[in-house]
Scaffold this active site. Structure first.
Site, short mmCIF file in Angstrom:
data_model
loop_
_atom_site.label_atom_id
_atom_site.label_comp_id
_atom_site.label_asym_id
_atom_site.label_seq_id
_atom_site.Cartn_x
_atom_site.Cartn_y
_atom_site.Cartn_z
N LYS A 36 -58.55 44.40 -2.14
CA LYS A 36 -57.68 43.80 -3.17
C LYS A 36 -56.32 44.48 -3.24
O LYS A 36 -55.39 43.96 -3.81
CB LYS A 36 -58.41 43.94 -4.52
N ALA A 84 -65.62 48.91 -1.27
CA ALA A 84 -64.67 48.57 -2.33
C ALA A 84 -65.25 48.94 -3.69
O ALA A 84 -66.38 48.58 -4.00
CB ALA A 84 -64.34 47.08 -2.30
N THR A 135 -72.72 56.97 -4.35
CA THR A 135 -72.32 58.35 -4.64
C THR A 135 -73.49 59.18 -5.15
O THR A 135 -74.46 58.63 -5.69
CB THR A 135 -71.19 58.32 -5.71
N ASP A 136 -73.38 60.50 -5.03
CA ASP A 136 -74.42 61.38 -5.58
C ASP A 136 -74.39 61.41 -7.11
O ASP A 136 -75.34 61.85 -7.75
CB ASP A 136 -74.28 62.81 -5.02
N GLU A 137 -73.28 60.88 -7.69
CA GLU A 137 -73.13 60.97 -9.14
C GLU A 137 -74.17 60.14 -9.89
O GLU A 137 -74.42 60.36 -11.07
CB GLU A 137 -71.71 60.59 -9.57
N TYR A 183 -68.27 55.42 -14.60
CA TYR A 183 -68.19 55.25 -13.13
C TYR A 183 -69.59 55.31 -12.51
O TYR A 183 -70.02 54.40 -11.81
CB TYR A 183 -67.29 56.33 -12.52
N LYS A 187 -71.88 52.44 -10.59
CA LYS A 187 -72.36 52.59 -9.20
C LYS A 187 -73.89 52.51 -9.18
O LYS A 187 -74.47 51.89 -8.29
CB LYS A 187 -71.90 53.92 -8.59
N ASN A 212 -68.91 64.63 -2.79
CA ASN A 212 -67.44 64.53 -2.84
C ASN A 212 -66.81 64.62 -1.45
O ASN A 212 -67.12 65.54 -0.71
CB ASN A 212 -66.86 65.71 -3.64
N LEU A 223 -58.86 65.72 -7.08
CA LEU A 223 -58.52 67.14 -7.18
C LEU A 223 -57.70 67.71 -6.00
O LEU A 223 -56.62 68.28 -6.22
CB LEU A 223 -59.83 67.94 -7.35
N PRO A 238 -53.86 71.21 -13.53
CA PRO A 238 -54.77 71.08 -14.68
C PRO A 238 -56.23 71.29 -14.29
O PRO A 238 -56.80 70.51 -13.53
CB PRO A 238 -54.54 69.63 -15.14
N ASN A 282 -65.08 74.44 -9.01
CA ASN A 282 -63.70 73.91 -8.97
C ASN A 282 -62.66 75.03 -8.90
O ASN A 282 -61.72 74.97 -8.13
CB ASN A 282 -63.44 73.05 -10.21
N GLY A 316 -68.16 64.52 -21.24
CA GLY A 316 -69.44 64.38 -20.52
C GLY A 316 -69.40 64.91 -19.09
O GLY A 316 -70.10 64.40 -18.22
N1 NAD Z 1 -64.34 59.65 -2.72
C1 NAD Z 1 -65.53 60.21 -2.78
O1 NAD Z 1 -65.63 61.44 -2.83
C2 NAD Z 1 -66.78 59.36 -2.73
C3 NAD Z 1 -68.02 60.01 -2.61
C4 NAD Z 1 -69.18 59.22 -2.53
C5 NAD Z 1 -69.08 57.84 -2.57
N2 NAD Z 1 -67.86 57.24 -2.71
C6 NAD Z 1 -67.82 55.76 -2.71
O2 NAD Z 1 -67.14 55.37 -1.53
C7 NAD Z 1 -66.39 54.18 -1.77
C8 NAD Z 1 -64.94 54.41 -1.41
O3 NAD Z 1 -64.42 55.48 -2.18
P1 NAD Z 1 -62.92 55.96 -2.03
O4 NAD Z 1 -62.83 57.33 -2.53
O5 NAD Z 1 -62.43 55.65 -0.67
O6 NAD Z 1 -62.21 54.99 -3.08
P2 NAD Z 1 -60.69 54.56 -3.23
O7 NAD Z 1 -60.48 54.39 -4.70
O8 NAD Z 1 -59.79 55.44 -2.46
O9 NAD Z 1 -60.64 53.13 -2.52
C9 NAD Z 1 -61.25 51.98 -3.06
C10 NAD Z 1 -60.67 50.77 -2.34
O10 NAD Z 1 -61.32 49.59 -2.90
C11 NAD Z 1 -60.32 48.62 -3.16
N3 NAD Z 1 -60.77 47.78 -4.28
C12 NAD Z 1 -60.92 48.16 -5.57
N4 NAD Z 1 -61.32 47.11 -6.31
C13 NAD Z 1 -61.45 46.06 -5.46
C14 NAD Z 1 -61.85 44.70 -5.62
N5 NAD Z 1 -62.18 44.21 -6.83
N6 NAD Z 1 -61.90 43.90 -4.54
C15 NAD Z 1 -61.55 44.37 -3.31
N7 NAD Z 1 -61.14 45.64 -3.10
C16 NAD Z 1 -61.10 46.47 -4.17
C17 NAD Z 1 -59.06 49.40 -3.50
O11 NAD Z 1 -57.89 48.62 -3.30
C18 NAD Z 1 -59.17 50.58 -2.53
O12 NAD Z 1 -58.56 50.28 -1.29
C19 NAD Z 1 -66.60 53.84 -3.24
O13 NAD Z 1 -67.61 52.86 -3.32
C20 NAD Z 1 -67.06 55.14 -3.88
O14 NAD Z 1 -67.89 54.91 -4.97
C21 NAD Z 1 -66.71 57.97 -2.79
#
Ligand code: NAD
Length: 377
Positions: A36, A84, A135-137, A183, A187, A212, A223, A238, A282, A316
């Site tokens: 998107k 996404a 995610t692990d969260e 969040y 998920k 992460n 971070l 911060p 952290n 939280g």
């Molecule tokens: N970053 C982490 O440390 C981490 C760890 C474990 C899992 N994840 C999971 O991995 C996935 C990617 O994480 P990330 O850190 O790359 O996220 P990010 O926020 O960098 O990227 C998310 C992407 O999804 C797109 N997006 C958001 N809403 C949308 C929609 N409605 N339709 C289409 N596209 C949409 C955004 O434009 C963006 O390009 C997520 O599902 C997240 O939950 C992330």
């Protein structure tokens, strides 16, 4: 084998690494990147591959079911890697509705579009895959039972000297879900829908839960890039609460490699945990970042320590996440490849060498967002 793979969220942080890996590694596959382009999506992350013949970008919202259904048909999609999402906990605390919309309704819309399309085919689900990245969260928080750190029970080729564990309990694939933030609740809900589509309709799904990630192309609200950018501009850093919260960190390219392996070799209906066996408080990570940035910028040691600013803790705030990813190691032979110290050095260098990338996304709205989120707390 020719395959048509839909990767959602491919313009985001992890997604862009996965898209790049698949486009480069599989010239016979057609990779459709659907995103998107929210504030977190950035096509500059994919410059290197945007003109490749095996790559197509589609700007669309996963919540839009009619569009998802059409894209499945139009590109004859036989595999989905779904990344996404709205991904930032602080934003979810301010605006939970957007998280339920994208993460829950969006995942459901994608599942239903895949189901309807695949059911029109003579072979139905044969050879198909719906791979959901989580995610692990979702597992909730672990306690900090060993605040000083103990020797970690797990080692890999990439284990660093630091290599502590801050408790004796780790998240397993069988750990009960117990999400605390909007969040992680969104998920968790999406993970349940994915499993329900397997159990109810026989959809060939896989879910992975990763710790992460860090590395190049991460939006600087998270971070590590946030702190690198702030040190560069001599802005306050911060730190929530006392900085005692523990996270398990994995280099993003190691996650992308795991996704590639699991997409091709993972067993349908299974869950795999992905983690770095790499727990850090952290405050300790912040000190490593400061040290590395100062060294690379030629500043005297300790020059940026004064930027550390303790702020009111996140509501939280989960104390500790620690993943046990031995199932993935044992069954598919994956291991993190990069030592944390090396990964951080690479990451800091990348952000310092790509200041245009950073400056582009931190102009305009970013400043307002930053003030709202972190200042005057
Ligand atoms: N970053 C982490 O440390 C981490 C760890 C474990 C899992 N994840 C999971 O991995 C996935 C990617 O994480 P990330 O850190 O790359 O996220 P990010 O926020 O960098 O990227 C998310 C992407 O999804 C797109 N997006 C958001 N809403 C949308 C929609 N409605 N339709 C289409 N596209 C949409 C955004 O434009 C963006 O390009 C997520 O599902 C997240 O939950 C992330």
């Amino acid at each position: 084998m020719k395959r048509n793979i839909l990767i959602t969220g491919g313009a985001g942080f992890i997604g862009s690494h996965v898209v790049r890996l698949f486009v480069n590694k599989y010239p016979d596959y057609h990779i459709v990147n659907l995103d998107k382009l929210t504030y977190a999506g950035n096509l500059a992350n994919l410059k290197e591959i945007e003109d490749r013949p095996n790559y197509t970008f589609v700007r669309a919202d996963i919540v839009d079911f009619e569009v998802m259904r059409r894209i499945m048909d139009e590109h004859e999609i036989d595999g989905i890697i779904h990344l996404a999402a709205e991904s930032h906990v602080d934003r979810s605390i301010k605006d939970p509705f957007t998280f339920a919309r994208t993460n829950v309704m969006g995942t459901l819309s994608l599942l239903q579009a895949a189901k309807e399309y695949w059911e029109t085919l003579p072979e139905k689900y044969e050879g198909k895959r719906f791979y959901h990245i989580s995610t692990d969260e979702v597992y909730g928080a672990l306690e900090l039972t060993n605040p000083k750190g103990i020797e970690s029970p797990f080692t890999t080729a990439a284990s660093s000297e630091h290599h502590h564990a801050y408790g004796t309990v780790f998240f397993l694939e069988t750990t009960k879900y117990n999400p605390h933030s909007p969040y992680s609740a969104s998920k968790a809900s999406s993970d349940h829908f994915v499993r329900a589509y397997h159990d109810t309709y026989g959809m060939p799904t896989i879910v992975t839960n990763c710790s992460n990630n860090y590395g190049p192309y991460q939006f600087p609200e998270k971070l590590i890039p946030l702190f690198i950018n702030n040190i560069r501009h001599r802005k306050p850093l911060p730190v929530y609460g006392k900085g005692e919260n523990v996270r398990d960190w994995l280099y993003v390219e190691d996650h992308a490699r795991a996704i590639d392996l699991i997409f091709h070799k993972g067993i349908i209906a299974e869950t795999y945990n992905i983690g770095g066996f790499n727990e850090w408080k952290n405050i300790d990570i912040i000190k490593v970042i400061i040290k590395t940035v100062d060294r690379l910028l030629g500043n005297p040691e300790g020059y940026s320590d004064e930027l550390i600013t303790y702020v009111t803790d996140r509501l939280g705030h989960d104390m500790r996440y620690a993943i046990d990813s031995r199932k993935l190691q044992r069954e598919l032979g994956w291991e993190p490849s990069l030592q944390f110290e090396e990964g951080i050095e690479r990451t800091v260098r990348w952000y310092l060498d790509h200041q245009d990338w950073m400056d582009n996304i931190t102009s305009g709205d970013y400043e307002r967002y930053y003030e709202d989120m972190y200042k005057n707390r």
